[in-house]
Design a protein around this motif. Sequence first.
Motif, PDB file in Angstrom:
ATOM      1  N   LYS A 238       0.817  -1.220   0.000  1.00 20.42           N
ATOM      2  CA  LYS A 238       0.000   0.000   0.000  1.00 20.42           C
ATOM      3  C   LYS A 238       0.848   1.267   0.000  1.00 20.42           C
ATOM      4  N   ILE A 239       2.019   1.208   0.644  1.00 16.60           N
ATOM      5  CA  ILE A 239       2.795   2.439   0.816  1.00 16.60           C
ATOM      6  C   ILE A 239       3.996   2.557  -0.117  1.00 16.60           C
ATOM      7  N   LEU A 240       4.435   1.445  -0.734  1.00 16.04           N
ATOM      8  CA  LEU A 240       5.674   1.475  -1.504  1.00 16.04           C
ATOM      9  C   LEU A 240       5.634   2.477  -2.647  1.00 16.04           C
ATOM     10  N   GLY A 241       4.510   2.518  -3.365  1.00 17.45           N
ATOM     11  CA  GLY A 241       4.410   3.439  -4.491  1.00 17.45           C
ATOM     12  C   GLY A 241       4.508   4.896  -4.066  1.00 17.45           C
ATOM     13  N   LYS A 242       4.145   5.183  -2.816  1.00 20.27           N
ATOM     14  CA  LYS A 242       4.160   6.558  -2.319  1.00 20.27           C
ATOM     15  C   LYS A 242       5.539   6.967  -1.795  1.00 20.27           C
ATOM     16  N   ILE A 243       6.244   6.039  -1.169  1.00 22.82           N
ATOM     17  CA  ILE A 243       7.512   6.409  -0.530  1.00 22.82           C
ATOM     18  C   ILE A 243       8.737   5.938  -1.311  1.00 22.82           C
ATOM     19  N   GLY A 244       8.574   4.936  -2.178  1.00 21.08           N
ATOM     20  CA  GLY A 244       9.690   4.447  -2.980  1.00 21.08           C
ATOM     21  C   GLY A 244      10.719   3.675  -2.162  1.00 21.08           C
ATOM     22  N   LEU A 245      11.836   3.356  -2.800  1.00 18.66           N
ATOM     23  CA  LEU A 245      12.883   2.543  -2.177  1.00 18.66           C
ATOM     24  C   LEU A 245      13.937   3.360  -1.437  1.00 18.66           C
ATOM     25  N   THR A 246      14.026   4.645  -1.747  1.00 20.51           N
ATOM     26  CA  THR A 246      15.131   5.452  -1.213  1.00 20.51           C
ATOM     27  C   THR A 246      15.159   5.483   0.308  1.00 20.51           C
ATOM     28  N   VAL A 247      14.003   5.601   0.937  1.00 21.02           N
ATOM     29  CA  VAL A 247      13.957   5.655   2.399  1.00 21.02           C
ATOM     30  C   VAL A 247      14.484   4.352   2.999  1.00 21.02           C
ATOM     31  N   PHE A 248      14.198   3.235   2.360  1.00 21.16           N
ATOM     32  CA  PHE A 248      14.713   1.952   2.836  1.00 21.16           C
ATOM     33  C   PHE A 248      16.223   1.855   2.606  1.00 21.16           C
ATOM     34  N   ALA A 249      16.691   2.459   1.515  1.00 21.23           N
ATOM     35  CA  ALA A 249      18.128   2.455   1.222  1.00 21.23           C
ATOM     36  C   ALA A 249      18.905   3.207   2.307  1.00 21.23           C
ATOM     37  N   TYR A 250      18.400   4.374   2.687  1.00 24.38           N
ATOM     38  CA  TYR A 250      19.072   5.140   3.736  1.00 24.38           C
ATOM     39  C   TYR A 250      19.041   4.392   5.071  1.00 24.38           C
ATOM     40  N   TYR A 251      17.937   3.702   5.321  1.00 27.39           N
ATOM     41  CA  TYR A 251      17.840   2.901   6.548  1.00 27.39           C
ATOM     42  C   TYR A 251      18.913   1.817   6.556  1.00 27.39           C
ATOM     43  N   ARG A 252      19.141   1.181   5.396  1.00 25.85           N
ATOM     44  CA  ARG A 252      20.155   0.139   5.298  1.00 25.85           C
ATOM     45  C   ARG A 252      21.541   0.680   5.638  1.00 25.85           C
ATOM     46  N   ILE A 253      21.830   1.886   5.192  1.00 30.20           N
ATOM     47  CA  ILE A 253      23.139   2.483   5.469  1.00 30.20           C
ATOM     48  C   ILE A 253      23.293   2.728   6.971  1.00 30.20           C
ATOM     49  N   VAL A 254      22.227   3.205   7.602  1.00 25.43           N
ATOM     50  CA  VAL A 254      22.249   3.402   9.057  1.00 25.43           C
ATOM     51  C   VAL A 254      22.435   2.056   9.758  1.00 25.43           C
ATOM     52  N   LEU A 255      21.722   1.033   9.268  1.00 26.60           N
ATOM     53  CA  LEU A 255      21.841  -0.302   9.864  1.00 26.60           C
ATOM     54  C   LEU A 255      23.262  -0.836   9.739  1.00 26.60           C
ATOM     55  N   ALA A 256      23.912  -0.576   8.614  1.00 23.62           N
ATOM     56  CA  ALA A 256      25.298  -1.006   8.430  1.00 23.62           C
ATOM     57  C   ALA A 256      26.201  -0.366   9.483  1.00 23.62           C
ATOM     58  N   ALA A 257      25.936   0.921   9.771  1.00 22.85           N
ATOM     59  CA  ALA A 257      26.725   1.614  10.802  1.00 22.85           C
ATOM     60  C   ALA A 257      26.488   1.001  12.180  1.00 22.85           C
ATOM     61  N   VAL A 258      25.228   0.664  12.474  1.00 24.73           N
ATOM     62  CA  VAL A 258      24.896   0.015  13.752  1.00 24.73           C
ATOM     63  C   VAL A 258      25.594  -1.337  13.845  1.00 24.73           C
ATOM     64  N   PHE A 259      25.627  -2.054  12.746  1.00 16.73           N
ATOM     65  CA  PHE A 259      26.304  -3.352  12.682  1.00 16.73           C
ATOM     66  C   PHE A 259      27.773  -3.211  13.062  1.00 16.73           C
ATOM     67  N   ILE A 260      28.416  -2.198  12.496  1.00 13.41           N
ATOM     68  CA  ILE A 260      29.839  -1.982  12.759  1.00 13.41           C
ATOM     69  C   ILE A 260      30.086  -1.723  14.241  1.00 13.41           C
ATOM     70  N   VAL A 261      29.210  -0.924  14.836  1.00 10.93           N
ATOM     71  CA  VAL A 261      29.384  -0.528  16.244  1.00 10.93           C
ATOM     72  C   VAL A 261      29.106  -1.691  17.199  1.00 10.93           C
ATOM     73  N   PHE A 262      27.997  -2.430  16.982  1.00 11.03           N
ATOM     74  CA  PHE A 262      27.568  -3.427  17.944  1.00 11.03           C
ATOM     75  C   PHE A 262      28.030  -4.853  17.650  1.00 11.03           C
ATOM     76  N   VAL A 263      28.437  -5.119  16.429  1.00 10.64           N
ATOM     77  CA  VAL A 263      28.831  -6.492  16.091  1.00 10.64           C
ATOM     78  C   VAL A 263      30.322  -6.601  15.745  1.00 10.64           C
ATOM     79  N   LEU A 264      30.829  -5.658  14.983  1.00  9.73           N
ATOM     80  CA  LEU A 264      32.198  -5.767  14.503  1.00  9.73           C
ATOM     81  C   LEU A 264      33.236  -5.188  15.461  1.00  9.73           C
ATOM     82  N   LEU A 265      32.855  -4.145  16.210  1.00  8.38           N
ATOM     83  CA  LEU A 265      33.829  -3.513  17.108  1.00  8.38           C
ATOM     84  C   LEU A 265      33.921  -4.235  18.456  1.00  8.38           C
TER      85      LEU A 265
END
Length: 265
Positions: A238-265
């Motif tokens: 219902k919402i994908l056509g309105k918000i697109g993929l970009t917001v999810f892409a930015y979330y992934r980048i934030v998640l990658a940073a969280v991964f580095i802090v809590f899992v890799l370091l």
Amino acid sequence: MNEHIIALLLGIVEGVTEFLPISSTGHMILVGSLLGFEGEKANTFEVIIQLGSMLSILVLYWKRYLSLLNFSSIGKPEKKLDAIHIILGVVPAAIVGLLLHDFIKNQLFSPKVVVVSLVAGAILMIFAEKKHGKFTSNTVDELSYKQAFTIGLFQCLAVIPGFSRAGSTISGGLLVGANHKTAAEFSFLVALPIMVGATGLDFMKSLHFLDTSDIPMFAIGFITAFVVAMCVAVLFLKILGKIGLTVFAYYRIVLAAVFIVFVLL
């Protein structure tokens, strides 16, 4: 933490992330690490709850899957999604997955690979949003065999942990002319056979880790993932056509940073 609560939490995480383009594998590794739930039992549990998520798609699209059994419609001039579309969308990733299954499980399931894949997948999604042309397929029934096969090729990227099957297939769909909802629906439809095959293979290899005492925990995770995944899939369409993929892409980048802090370091 009580294992039943862990099962509930992970079931929610799996249900929320399985059909969103944000990598369910990445989230399960991160949350499992934070909860201290890791090892062979955890891996087997993840296989079971993935099947719960897949069952939700079968329930949502059972009429569509049933219609695919009508082989008389194949090759007819009128536009209609048929079994050939699904086969073309599944076969590329199925072949890659079978050939590289052991290598993927033994070499690629690591936090470092997930971090790289999260960012790479985000870049692909942003590219797809910026570069897609005019939409020529506004329903799954308007997809051509060529489009289905190309989306299937993009699904091959999903064998890399953290890349996201939904992210790769929906991006591929946009780039070949499918609109957001069509790309997402086709992503769901080709997910069931490919994921049932993959998780079924993992399940057979994990049977010796199962114990009857684990049944309540596994049942909680399975049912939770099933219910949550069904709700999320409906809302996502219902919402994908309105918000697109970009917001999810930015979330992934934030998640990658969280991964580095809590899992890799």
